[in-house]
Design a protein around this motif. Structure first.
Motif, PDB file in Angstrom:
ATOM      1  N   MET A 241       0.843  -1.186   0.000  1.00  8.07           N
ATOM      2  CA  MET A 241       0.000   0.000   0.000  1.00  8.07           C
ATOM      3  C   MET A 241       0.887   1.247   0.000  1.00  8.07           C
ATOM      4  O   MET A 241       1.678   1.464   0.912  1.00  8.07           O
ATOM      5  N   ILE A 242       0.767   2.064  -1.056  1.00 15.15           N
ATOM      6  CA  ILE A 242       1.539   3.301  -1.194  1.00 15.15           C
ATOM      7  C   ILE A 242       0.949   4.377  -0.287  1.00 15.15           C
ATOM      8  O   ILE A 242       1.675   5.093   0.396  1.00 15.15           O
ATOM      9  N   THR A 243      -0.362   4.503  -0.310  1.00 15.58           N
ATOM     10  CA  THR A 243      -1.111   5.384   0.592  1.00 15.58           C
ATOM     11  C   THR A 243      -2.181   4.501   1.236  1.00 15.58           C
ATOM     12  O   THR A 243      -2.319   3.337   0.864  1.00 15.58           O
TER      13      THR A 243
ATOM     14  N   ILE B  82      -4.365   3.595  -1.968  1.00 12.93           N
ATOM     15  CA  ILE B  82      -3.797   3.172  -3.246  1.00 12.93           C
ATOM     16  C   ILE B  82      -2.609   2.243  -2.992  1.00 12.93           C
ATOM     17  O   ILE B  82      -1.765   2.509  -2.144  1.00 12.93           O
ATOM     18  N   GLY B  83      -2.570   1.171  -3.764  1.00  9.22           N
ATOM     19  CA  GLY B  83      -1.468   0.235  -3.607  1.00  9.22           C
ATOM     20  C   GLY B  83      -1.236  -0.567  -4.881  1.00  9.22           C
ATOM     21  O   GLY B  83      -1.917  -0.387  -5.887  1.00  9.22           O
ATOM     22  N   ILE B  84      -0.255  -1.454  -4.835  1.00  6.02           N
ATOM     23  CA  ILE B  84       0.051  -2.354  -5.949  1.00  6.02           C
ATOM     24  C   ILE B  84       0.112  -3.774  -5.407  1.00  6.02           C
ATOM     25  O   ILE B  84       0.343  -4.005  -4.222  1.00  6.02           O
TER      26      ILE B  84
ATOM     27  N   ARG C 171      -8.727   1.164  -2.506  1.00  2.00           N
ATOM     28  CA  ARG C 171      -9.678   0.864  -1.441  1.00  2.00           C
ATOM     29  C   ARG C 171     -10.607   2.050  -1.257  1.00  2.00           C
ATOM     30  O   ARG C 171     -10.171   3.168  -1.006  1.00  2.00           O
ATOM     31  N   PHE C 172     -11.890   1.795  -1.370  1.00  2.00           N
ATOM     32  CA  PHE C 172     -12.902   2.829  -1.195  1.00  2.00           C
ATOM     33  C   PHE C 172     -13.190   2.990   0.289  1.00  2.00           C
ATOM     34  O   PHE C 172     -13.187   2.041   1.050  1.00  2.00           O
TER      35      PHE C 172
END
Length: 76
Positions: free
Chosen positions: A10-12, A15-17, A63-64
């Motif tokens: 998870m970058i934030t 948001i992630g990859i 992720r919402f």
């Protein structure tokens, strides 16, 4: 038989990859009957193959609703 390894980063908080690597090992066998009109008889065929591809994938995660809740610690 199949094997898989991968990870999510998870970058934030939203948001992630994700990265994934899979290996599938199979030895399927196929059978068929072919009718030969010149010989006027059936020919029986058996085909065996080795399938062992490597599958790699990279994806994006969104992720919402904000960050995930804090993990729950088990108490015994």
């Amino acid at each position: 038989m199949a094997g898989q390894i991968g990870f999510d980063y998870m970058i934030t908080p939203n948001i992630g990859i994700n990265v994934d690597l899979k290996r599938i090992m199979a030895q399927p066998t196929a059978y068929a009957t072919i009718y030969n009109t010149a010989l006027n008889q059936n020919i029986y065929v058996r085909v065996q193959s080795n399938l062992d591809p490597w599958l790699a994938s990279v994806g994006a995660t969104f992720r919402f609703g904000g960050a995930s809740p804090a993990p729950v610690l088990a108490k015994y």
